[in-house]
Design a protein around this motif. Sequence first.
Motif, PDB file in Angstrom:
ATOM      1  N   ARG A   1     -44.076  46.740 -80.819  1.00  0.00           N
ATOM      2  CA  ARG A   1     -44.328  47.210 -79.451  1.00  0.00           C
ATOM      3  C   ARG A   1     -43.114  46.972 -78.558  1.00  0.00           C
ATOM      4  O   ARG A   1     -43.239  46.710 -77.371  1.00  0.00           O
ATOM      5  CB  ARG A   1     -45.553  46.510 -78.845  1.00  0.00           C
ATOM      6  N   SER A   2     -41.916  47.035 -79.140  1.00  0.00           N
ATOM      7  CA  SER A   2     -40.652  46.965 -78.399  1.00  0.00           C
ATOM      8  C   SER A   2     -40.342  45.587 -77.829  1.00  0.00           C
ATOM      9  O   SER A   2     -39.857  45.466 -76.705  1.00  0.00           O
ATOM     10  CB  SER A   2     -40.617  48.015 -77.279  1.00  0.00           C
TER      11      SER A   2
ATOM     12  N   ALA B   1     -43.821  37.730 -74.269  1.00  0.00           N
ATOM     13  CA  ALA B   1     -44.049  39.090 -74.768  1.00  0.00           C
ATOM     14  C   ALA B   1     -45.537  39.443 -74.725  1.00  0.00           C
ATOM     15  O   ALA B   1     -45.897  40.576 -74.370  1.00  0.00           O
ATOM     16  CB  ALA B   1     -43.499  39.239 -76.183  1.00  0.00           C
ATOM     17  N   VAL B   2     -46.403  38.499 -75.066  1.00  0.00           N
ATOM     18  CA  VAL B   2     -47.847  38.749 -74.995  1.00  0.00           C
ATOM     19  C   VAL B   2     -48.233  39.074 -73.555  1.00  0.00           C
ATOM     20  O   VAL B   2     -48.967  40.034 -73.295  1.00  0.00           O
ATOM     21  CB  VAL B   2     -48.662  37.548 -75.530  1.00  0.00           C
ATOM     22  N   LYS B   3     -47.730  38.315 -72.598  1.00  0.00           N
ATOM     23  CA  LYS B   3     -48.054  38.564 -71.187  1.00  0.00           C
ATOM     24  C   LYS B   3     -47.566  39.944 -70.749  1.00  0.00           C
ATOM     25  O   LYS B   3     -48.254  40.636 -69.995  1.00  0.00           O
ATOM     26  CB  LYS B   3     -47.464  37.471 -70.306  1.00  0.00           C
TER      27      LYS B   3
ATOM     28  N   GLY C   1     -51.120  46.736 -70.743  1.00  0.00           N
ATOM     29  CA  GLY C   1     -52.441  47.197 -71.157  1.00  0.00           C
ATOM     30  C   GLY C   1     -53.540  46.969 -70.142  1.00  0.00           C
ATOM     31  O   GLY C   1     -54.707  47.246 -70.404  1.00  0.00           O
ATOM     32  N   HIS C   2     -53.161  46.447 -68.973  1.00  0.00           N
ATOM     33  CA  HIS C   2     -54.123  46.225 -67.875  1.00  0.00           C
ATOM     34  C   HIS C   2     -55.235  45.258 -68.246  1.00  0.00           C
ATOM     35  O   HIS C   2     -56.400  45.478 -67.908  1.00  0.00           O
ATOM     36  CB  HIS C   2     -54.701  47.551 -67.365  1.00  0.00           C
ATOM     37  N   VAL C   3     -54.862  44.190 -68.972  1.00  0.00           N
ATOM     38  CA  VAL C   3     -55.796  43.100 -69.229  1.00  0.00           C
ATOM     39  C   VAL C   3     -55.178  41.838 -68.622  1.00  0.00           C
ATOM     40  O   VAL C   3     -53.988  41.804 -68.314  1.00  0.00           O
ATOM     41  CB  VAL C   3     -56.091  42.904 -70.744  1.00  0.00           C
ATOM     42  N   THR C   4     -55.972  40.818 -68.445  1.00  0.00           N
ATOM     43  CA  THR C   4     -55.491  39.582 -67.838  1.00  0.00           C
ATOM     44  C   THR C   4     -54.281  39.054 -68.607  1.00  0.00           C
ATOM     45  O   THR C   4     -54.359  38.827 -69.811  1.00  0.00           O
ATOM     46  CB  THR C   4     -56.607  38.521 -67.827  1.00  0.00           C
ATOM     47  N   ALA C   5     -53.174  38.868 -67.884  1.00  0.00           N
ATOM     48  CA  ALA C   5     -51.924  38.419 -68.503  1.00  0.00           C
ATOM     49  C   ALA C   5     -51.899  36.895 -68.565  1.00  0.00           C
ATOM     50  O   ALA C   5     -51.190  36.228 -67.816  1.00  0.00           O
ATOM     51  CB  ALA C   5     -50.727  38.958 -67.733  1.00  0.00           C
ATOM     52  N   ASP C   6     -52.686  36.342 -69.498  1.00  0.00           N
ATOM     53  CA  ASP C   6     -52.791  34.886 -69.626  1.00  0.00           C
ATOM     54  C   ASP C   6     -52.042  34.345 -70.834  1.00  0.00           C
ATOM     55  O   ASP C   6     -51.995  33.139 -71.061  1.00  0.00           O
ATOM     56  CB  ASP C   6     -54.256  34.460 -69.688  1.00  0.00           C
ATOM     57  N   GLY C   7     -51.451  35.224 -71.645  1.00  0.00           N
ATOM     58  CA  GLY C   7     -50.695  34.790 -72.812  1.00  0.00           C
ATOM     59  C   GLY C   7     -51.548  34.427 -74.015  1.00  0.00           C
ATOM     60  O   GLY C   7     -51.028  33.958 -75.015  1.00  0.00           O
TER      61      GLY C   7
ATOM     62  N   ALA D   1     -59.786  40.905 -75.697  1.00  0.00           N
ATOM     63  CA  ALA D   1     -59.272  41.916 -74.758  1.00  0.00           C
ATOM     64  C   ALA D   1     -57.851  42.346 -75.110  1.00  0.00           C
ATOM     65  O   ALA D   1     -57.443  43.468 -74.810  1.00  0.00           O
ATOM     66  CB  ALA D   1     -59.317  41.382 -73.323  1.00  0.00           C
ATOM     67  N   THR D   2     -57.092  41.465 -75.756  1.00  0.00           N
ATOM     68  CA  THR D   2     -55.683  41.745 -76.031  1.00  0.00           C
ATOM     69  C   THR D   2     -55.446  42.390 -77.391  1.00  0.00           C
ATOM     70  O   THR D   2     -54.558  43.227 -77.541  1.00  0.00           O
ATOM     71  CB  THR D   2     -54.852  40.443 -75.926  1.00  0.00           C
ATOM     72  N   TRP D   3     -56.260  42.054 -78.397  1.00  0.00           N
ATOM     73  CA  TRP D   3     -56.077  42.675 -79.713  1.00  0.00           C
ATOM     74  C   TRP D   3     -56.063  44.193 -79.637  1.00  0.00           C
ATOM     75  O   TRP D   3     -55.190  44.829 -80.240  1.00  0.00           O
ATOM     76  CB  TRP D   3     -57.146  42.180 -80.704  1.00  0.00           C
ATOM     77  N   PRO D   4     -56.989  44.844 -78.912  1.00  0.00           N
ATOM     78  CA  PRO D   4     -56.938  46.319 -78.859  1.00  0.00           C
ATOM     79  C   PRO D   4     -55.640  46.853 -78.258  1.00  0.00           C
ATOM     80  O   PRO D   4     -55.164  47.911 -78.675  1.00  0.00           O
ATOM     81  CB  PRO D   4     -58.136  46.695 -77.991  1.00  0.00           C
ATOM     82  N   VAL D   5     -55.077  46.130 -77.309  1.00  0.00           N
ATOM     83  CA  VAL D   5     -53.797  46.549 -76.715  1.00  0.00           C
ATOM     84  C   VAL D   5     -52.697  46.448 -77.763  1.00  0.00           C
ATOM     85  O   VAL D   5     -51.903  47.376 -77.931  1.00  0.00           O
ATOM     86  CB  VAL D   5     -53.474  45.696 -75.467  1.00  0.00           C
ATOM     87  N   LEU D   6     -52.646  45.330 -78.470  1.00  0.00           N
ATOM     88  CA  LEU D   6     -51.631  45.169 -79.516  1.00  0.00           C
ATOM     89  C   LEU D   6     -51.785  46.181 -80.634  1.00  0.00           C
ATOM     90  O   LEU D   6     -50.804  46.692 -81.168  1.00  0.00           O
ATOM     91  CB  LEU D   6     -51.695  43.758 -80.101  1.00  0.00           C
TER      92      LEU D   6
END
Length: 76
Positions: free
Chosen positions: A30-31, A48-50, A56-62, A67-72
Motif C-alpha cells: 500500500r505504498s 504507516a498503519v495510522k 481509509g477513514h477509520v480511527t487512526a489509533d495504530g 476496522a483496519t483489516w478491510p482497509v489493508l
Amino acid sequence: METLMHALPTVKPGDDGEAVETVQGLLQARSHPEVAIDGRFGPATAAAVKAVQAWGHVTADGIVGPATWPVLLRVQ
C-alpha cells in the motif's frame, strides 16, 4: 465478510511475529516502502498503519483490528 474480519488477529505496537509480518507486507503493498518486514511492530509500522487508517477513514489509533483489516486488504 464481517465475521472474517473479526477472526483476524488484533495487531498493535509492541507485538511481534507472523501477524505483524503480514501487516508489514500489506503496508509495503500500500505504498509504504519505509516499513521493513521484520515481524516487529515498531514506530515505522505504527506510523504507516495510522496513515492507512486515515486514508481509509477509520480511527487512526495504530491498532490493526476489525476496522483496519478491510482497509489493508482493500475489501471495504
